[in-house]
Design a protein around this motif. Structure first.
Motif, short mmCIF file in Angstrom:
data_model
loop_
_atom_site.label_atom_id
_atom_site.label_comp_id
_atom_site.label_asym_id
_atom_site.label_seq_id
_atom_site.Cartn_x
_atom_site.Cartn_y
_atom_site.Cartn_z
N MET A 10 0.50 -1.13 0.41
CA MET A 10 -0.41 0.05 0.11
C MET A 10 0.74 1.75 0.12
O MET A 10 0.76 2.07 -0.34
CB MET A 10 -1.30 -0.19 0.99
N HIS A 11 2.28 0.98 0.58
CA HIS A 11 3.02 2.44 0.93
C HIS A 11 3.33 2.86 -0.71
O HIS A 11 3.40 1.99 -1.58
CB HIS A 11 3.69 2.42 1.46
N GLY A 12 3.82 4.48 -0.64
CA GLY A 12 3.45 5.23 -2.31
C GLY A 12 2.52 5.84 -2.40
O GLY A 12 1.51 6.52 -2.15
N SER A 13 2.88 5.86 -4.10
CA SER A 13 2.06 7.45 -4.71
C SER A 13 0.48 6.66 -5.14
O SER A 13 1.02 5.57 -6.48
CB SER A 13 2.46 8.50 -4.93
N TRP A 14 -0.58 7.11 -5.21
CA TRP A 14 -1.22 6.23 -5.97
C TRP A 14 -2.48 7.67 -6.70
O TRP A 14 -2.22 8.64 -6.45
CB TRP A 14 -2.13 5.42 -4.94
N ARG A 15 -2.54 7.69 -7.64
CA ARG A 15 -3.65 8.41 -8.71
C ARG A 15 -4.90 7.57 -8.37
O ARG A 15 -5.48 6.60 -9.13
CB ARG A 15 -2.91 8.01 -10.19
N VAL A 26 -2.61 10.63 -3.99
CA VAL A 26 -2.33 9.55 -2.67
C VAL A 26 -0.85 9.20 -2.20
O VAL A 26 -0.96 8.24 -2.77
CB VAL A 26 -3.93 8.61 -2.68
N ASP A 27 -0.88 9.46 -1.12
CA ASP A 27 0.09 9.18 -0.38
C ASP A 27 0.42 8.19 0.54
O ASP A 27 -0.54 9.31 1.84
CB ASP A 27 1.49 10.56 -0.32
N PHE A 28 0.85 7.14 0.91
CA PHE A 28 0.92 6.87 2.32
C PHE A 28 2.55 6.43 2.43
O PHE A 28 2.86 5.64 1.78
CB PHE A 28 -0.28 5.17 1.95
N ARG A 51 -1.91 2.82 -8.53
CA ARG A 51 -0.68 3.22 -7.98
C ARG A 51 0.41 3.65 -9.16
O ARG A 51 0.40 3.08 -10.34
CB ARG A 51 0.74 1.32 -7.91
N ILE A 52 1.43 4.98 -8.93
CA ILE A 52 2.00 5.53 -9.84
C ILE A 52 3.43 5.01 -9.87
O ILE A 52 3.78 4.60 -8.74
CB ILE A 52 2.28 6.98 -8.62
N SER A 53 3.72 4.79 -11.24
CA SER A 53 5.09 3.74 -11.08
C SER A 53 5.62 5.13 -12.90
O SER A 53 5.62 6.27 -12.94
CB SER A 53 4.67 2.62 -12.11
N GLY A 54 7.13 4.37 -12.75
CA GLY A 54 7.89 4.93 -13.34
C GLY A 54 7.22 5.45 -15.01
O GLY A 54 7.72 6.74 -15.82
N GLN A 55 5.97 4.51 -15.44
CA GLN A 55 5.84 4.70 -16.58
C GLN A 55 4.09 5.29 -16.15
O GLN A 55 3.31 4.75 -16.22
CB GLN A 55 5.06 3.51 -17.32
#
Length: 268
Positions: free
Chosen positions: A1-6, A27-29, A119-123
Motif C-alpha cells: 500500500m505504501h507509495g503514491s497512487w492516482r 494519494v500518498d501512503f 499505483r503511480i509507477s515510472g510509466q
C-alpha cells in the motif's frame, strides 16, 4: 500500500466523483499517514491509518476482513481495503456516524467514502491518442476495476478479480473471465462522441438484475480517463417498462445510485 497512487474515482456523501474537481491529484501512503494532495500540493484530506486482518464468523464459515481504519482529528473511521490486479487499491471507510461500524462492501455515498486508486509507477498513463476514433479506442478486453450497482461495488475482493468487459465494434459484454462463454450483462451498442457527456446507446441488452426492458434499449454515457482507462454509466431501472425508449432518462454524471450502474475499466 505504501507509495503514491492516482485516484480514478472518489465518492462521498452522494456527491459527484471528486476527481473531476481535482484533476492530477494523488494519494500518498507514508509510514502510518494517508494524504490526498491536489496538483499544487494542497492537502485535500489527511489522517493516520492502520491496516489489519480481522475475522468474523458468518454461519459456519470464518471470514477474513482486511480492515482499514483512518483517524482524522478525534474520530476514527472504520473501513475496509483491497489491493488487486495487482496495482489497484479500493478503500471504503465510514466518515459519517462511524459508530454504525465497519462497512462490509465497497461503497461510496451516504455515510461512507470510497477511493479507487491506481499505483503511480515510472510509466505514466498514456494520453488519449487523438489520431484514433472513440470507436477504435473502445475495442478490446478491459479489466473491470469496479462495477457499482446501488452505489455498492459488485466486483468481489481478491488479488485478481478476473472479471472483464469485452468490447467489439458493435457489442459490449461483462464476463466472469476473458474466456468465459457466458455474460453477466451484454448489449449491442452505438456511440455519439460529439455530446457532453459522450453518449452510448445500448440495444438488445440482456442480463443484469433487474433485467433490461423487453425492447432491450438503455441510454448510457461513457468517458475515457486516459487512453487505457474507461468509464461507462447506464440505467438499469428508474423508468416504467411502458416508457418509450427515447424518453428513458440518460445518466448525466458518472455516479451510481438506486437506478444507475457505473463501470470503471482498465485495458488489458
Amino acid at each position: 500500500m505504501h507509495g503514491s497512487w492516482r485516484p480514478l474515482a472518489v465518492f462521498a456523501e452522494d456527491k459527484p466523483d471528486k476527481t473531476g474537481s481535482h484533476p492530477d491529484s494523488h494519494v500518498d501512503f507514508a509510514a502510518d499517514r494517508m494524504t490526498w494532495l491536489d496538483r499544487d500540493g494542497k492537502e485535500l484530506m489527511a489522517g493516520q491509518f492502520t491496516v489489519s486482518e480481522l475475522t468474523e464468523v458468518k454461519g459456519k464459515a470464518t471470514v477474513k476482513i482486511p480492515a482499514f481504519d483512518l483517524t482524522t482529528g478525534s474520530a476514527t473511521c472504520p473501513g475496509i481495503y483491497d489491493v488487486y490486479l495487482p496495482n489497484f487499491l479500493r478503500i471504503t471507510f465510514r466518515h459519517i456516524k462511524p459508530e454504525l461500524g465497519r462497512p462490509s462492501v465497497h461503497t461510496g455515498g451516504g455515510t461512507t467514502t470510497f477511493f479507487l486508486l491506481e499505483r503511480i509507477s515510472g510509466q505514466k498513463p498514456r494520453p488519449i491518442d487523438t489520431s484514433r476514433t472513440d470507436q477504435e479506442r473502445l475495442v478490446g478486453t478491459w479489466s473491470m476495476l469496479i462495477s457499482f450497482d446501488d452505489a455498492a461495488d459488485k466486483i468481489p475482493p481478491g488479488p485478481s478479480a478476473g472479471q472483464v468487459c469485452v468490447i467489439t465494434k458493435e457489442r459490449i459484454e461483462w464476463r466472469e473471465s476473458p474466456k468465459h462463454p457466458g455474460f453477466r450483462v451484454a448489449a449491442d451498442y452505438t456511440i455519439d462522441p460529439t455530446t457532453t457527456p459522450k453518449q452510448m446507446d445500448w440495444q438488445n441488452a440482456k442480463g443484469g438484475n433487474p433485467a433490461p426492458p423487453e425492447d432491450g434499449y438503455l441510454p448510457a454515457i461513457y468517458e475515457f480517463i486516459d487512453e487505457d482507462t474507461l468509464k461507462v454509466c447506464y440505467p438499469e431501472s428508474g423508468f416504467k417498462a411502458t416508457t418509450p425508449p427515447k424518453e428513458r432518462a440518460r445518466p448525466t454524471r458518472f455516479q451510481s445510485d438506486g437506478n444507475i450502474n457505473l463501470w470503471i475499466m482498465k485495458r488489458q
